[in-house]
Design a protein around this motif. Structure first.
Motif, PDB file in Angstrom:
ATOM      1  N   GLN A 203      -0.871  -1.576   6.632  1.00  0.00           N
ATOM      2  CA  GLN A 203      -0.535  -0.364   7.707  1.00  0.00           C
ATOM      3  C   GLN A 203      -1.759   0.576   8.173  1.00  0.00           C
ATOM      4  OE1 GLN A 203       2.996  -0.002   9.147  1.00  0.00           O
ATOM      5  NE2 GLN A 203       2.483  -2.357   8.423  1.00  0.00           N
ATOM      6  N   GLU A 204      -2.891   0.179   7.169  1.00  0.00           N
ATOM      7  CA  GLU A 204      -4.030   1.098   7.318  1.00  0.00           C
ATOM      8  C   GLU A 204      -4.966   0.412   8.131  1.00  0.00           C
ATOM      9  OE1 GLU A 204      -6.548   4.475   7.439  1.00  0.00           O
ATOM     10  OE2 GLU A 204      -4.447   4.299   6.711  1.00  0.00           O
ATOM     11  N   CYS A 205      -5.697  -0.682   7.709  1.00  0.00           N
ATOM     12  CA  CYS A 205      -6.724  -1.504   8.386  1.00  0.00           C
ATOM     13  C   CYS A 205      -6.253  -2.802   9.278  1.00  0.00           C
ATOM     14  CB  CYS A 205      -7.710  -1.972   7.357  1.00  0.00           C
ATOM     15  SG  CYS A 205      -7.126  -3.252   6.285  1.00  0.00           S
ATOM     16  N   GLU A 206      -5.091  -2.826   9.120  1.00  0.00           N
ATOM     17  CA  GLU A 206      -4.531  -3.885  10.020  1.00  0.00           C
ATOM     18  C   GLU A 206      -4.777  -5.312   9.613  1.00  0.00           C
ATOM     19  OE1 GLU A 206      -4.633  -2.725  14.155  1.00  0.00           O
ATOM     20  OE2 GLU A 206      -3.201  -1.271  13.792  1.00  0.00           O
ATOM     21  N   GLU A 207      -5.398  -5.350   8.770  1.00  0.00           N
ATOM     22  CA  GLU A 207      -5.746  -6.953   8.091  1.00  0.00           C
ATOM     23  C   GLU A 207      -4.559  -7.433   7.210  1.00  0.00           C
ATOM     24  OE1 GLU A 207      -8.951  -8.506   8.487  1.00  0.00           O
ATOM     25  OE2 GLU A 207      -9.279  -6.948   9.727  1.00  0.00           O
ATOM     26  N   ASP A 208      -4.541  -8.797   7.095  1.00  0.00           N
ATOM     27  CA  ASP A 208      -3.387  -9.481   6.405  1.00  0.00           C
ATOM     28  C   ASP A 208      -3.662  -9.067   4.779  1.00  0.00           C
ATOM     29  OD1 ASP A 208      -2.625 -10.925   8.404  1.00  0.00           O
ATOM     30  OD2 ASP A 208      -3.603 -12.725   8.311  1.00  0.00           O
ATOM     31  N   ILE A 209      -2.370  -8.865   4.228  1.00  0.00           N
ATOM     32  CA  ILE A 209      -2.345  -8.412   2.891  1.00  0.00           C
ATOM     33  C   ILE A 209      -2.285  -9.818   2.129  1.00  0.00           C
ATOM     34  CG2 ILE A 209      -0.879  -7.429   1.057  1.00  0.00           C
ATOM     35  CD1 ILE A 209       0.280  -5.480   3.159  1.00  0.00           C
ATOM     36  N   HIS A 210      -2.928  -9.783   1.212  1.00  0.00           N
ATOM     37  CA  HIS A 210      -3.198 -11.173   0.328  1.00  0.00           C
ATOM     38  C   HIS A 210      -1.659 -11.559   0.028  1.00  0.00           C
ATOM     39  CE1 HIS A 210      -4.680 -13.881  -2.698  1.00  0.00           C
ATOM     40  NE2 HIS A 210      -5.679 -14.020  -1.903  1.00  0.00           N
ATOM     41  N   PRO A 211      -1.727 -12.870   0.028  1.00  0.00           N
ATOM     42  CA  PRO A 211      -0.453 -13.587  -0.509  1.00  0.00           C
ATOM     43  C   PRO A 211       0.108 -13.280  -1.908  1.00  0.00           C
ATOM     44  CG  PRO A 211      -1.568 -15.092   1.096  1.00  0.00           C
ATOM     45  CD  PRO A 211      -2.435 -13.965   0.931  1.00  0.00           C
ATOM     46  N   LYS A 212      -1.030 -13.318  -2.656  1.00  0.00           N
ATOM     47  CA  LYS A 212      -0.549 -12.998  -4.036  1.00  0.00           C
ATOM     48  C   LYS A 212      -0.235 -11.543  -4.275  1.00  0.00           C
ATOM     49  CE  LYS A 212      -3.802 -16.288  -6.224  1.00  0.00           C
ATOM     50  NZ  LYS A 212      -4.970 -16.554  -7.162  1.00  0.00           N
ATOM     51  N   ARG A 213      -0.900 -10.653  -3.542  1.00  0.00           N
ATOM     52  CA  ARG A 213      -0.215  -9.294  -3.532  1.00  0.00           C
ATOM     53  C   ARG A 213       1.350  -9.252  -3.053  1.00  0.00           C
ATOM     54  NH1 ARG A 213      -0.786  -4.043  -4.231  1.00  0.00           N
ATOM     55  NH2 ARG A 213      -0.384  -2.372  -2.661  1.00  0.00           N
ATOM     56  N   LEU A 214       1.570  -9.720  -1.881  1.00  0.00           N
ATOM     57  CA  LEU A 214       3.149  -9.737  -1.422  1.00  0.00           C
ATOM     58  C   LEU A 214       3.875 -10.471  -2.274  1.00  0.00           C
ATOM     59  CD1 LEU A 214       2.353 -10.537   2.453  1.00  0.00           C
ATOM     60  CD2 LEU A 214       3.106  -8.234   1.199  1.00  0.00           C
TER      61      LEU A 214
END
Length: 125
Positions: free
Chosen positions: A80-91
């Motif tokens: 929501q800040e940098c609009e990059e993908d969140i790493h799948p491991k984090r999700l």
């Protein structure tokens, strides 16, 4: 992210909403009077912990519901800040994560800086 992955996250998040809505920690914040001052202090301390726990659960519920809304609007998995993908491991670990790890660390640092000083710490003269 594939439709199957989104459906899996939606079911995990929906289950988390149900879990958080089922938990009822409001009983711990009732005020009961006692003749014993030590019991009063103990009860007050337990109320503070119950309120903190309730607050944490409410914030988590709010974050989970926001993640479900992001699935619906197509922005799930994007910071929501940098609009990059969140790493799948984090999700996988935190499906309601709204920020990538770097942006989350920045948010956490800013939150720490905004907190008022603890009453337990000595004040500067």
């Amino acid at each position: 992210m594939t439709k199957n992955e989104l459906n899996r996250f939606r079911s995990v998040l929906t289950a988390k909403v149900a879990e958080l809505e089922r938990s009822n920690h409001r009983d711990g914040i009732t005020i009961e009077r006692s003749a014993d001052q030590l019991e009063e202090i103990q009860a007050a301390s337990e109320r503070v912990l119950a309120v903190c726990h309730l607050d944490r659960e409410f914030n988590q519920l709010r974050n989970v519901l926001a993640a479900i809304r992001r699935i619906e609007d197509g922005s799930f998995g994007m910071c929501q800040e940098c609009e990059e993908d969140i790493h799948p491991k984090r999700l996988a670990a935190v499906p309601w994560a709204a920020y990538c790890i770097q942006c989350q660390e920045a948010v956490d640092r800013n939150t720490e800086e905004m907190r008022p000083p603890s009453r337990d710490l000595p004040r500067a003269a």
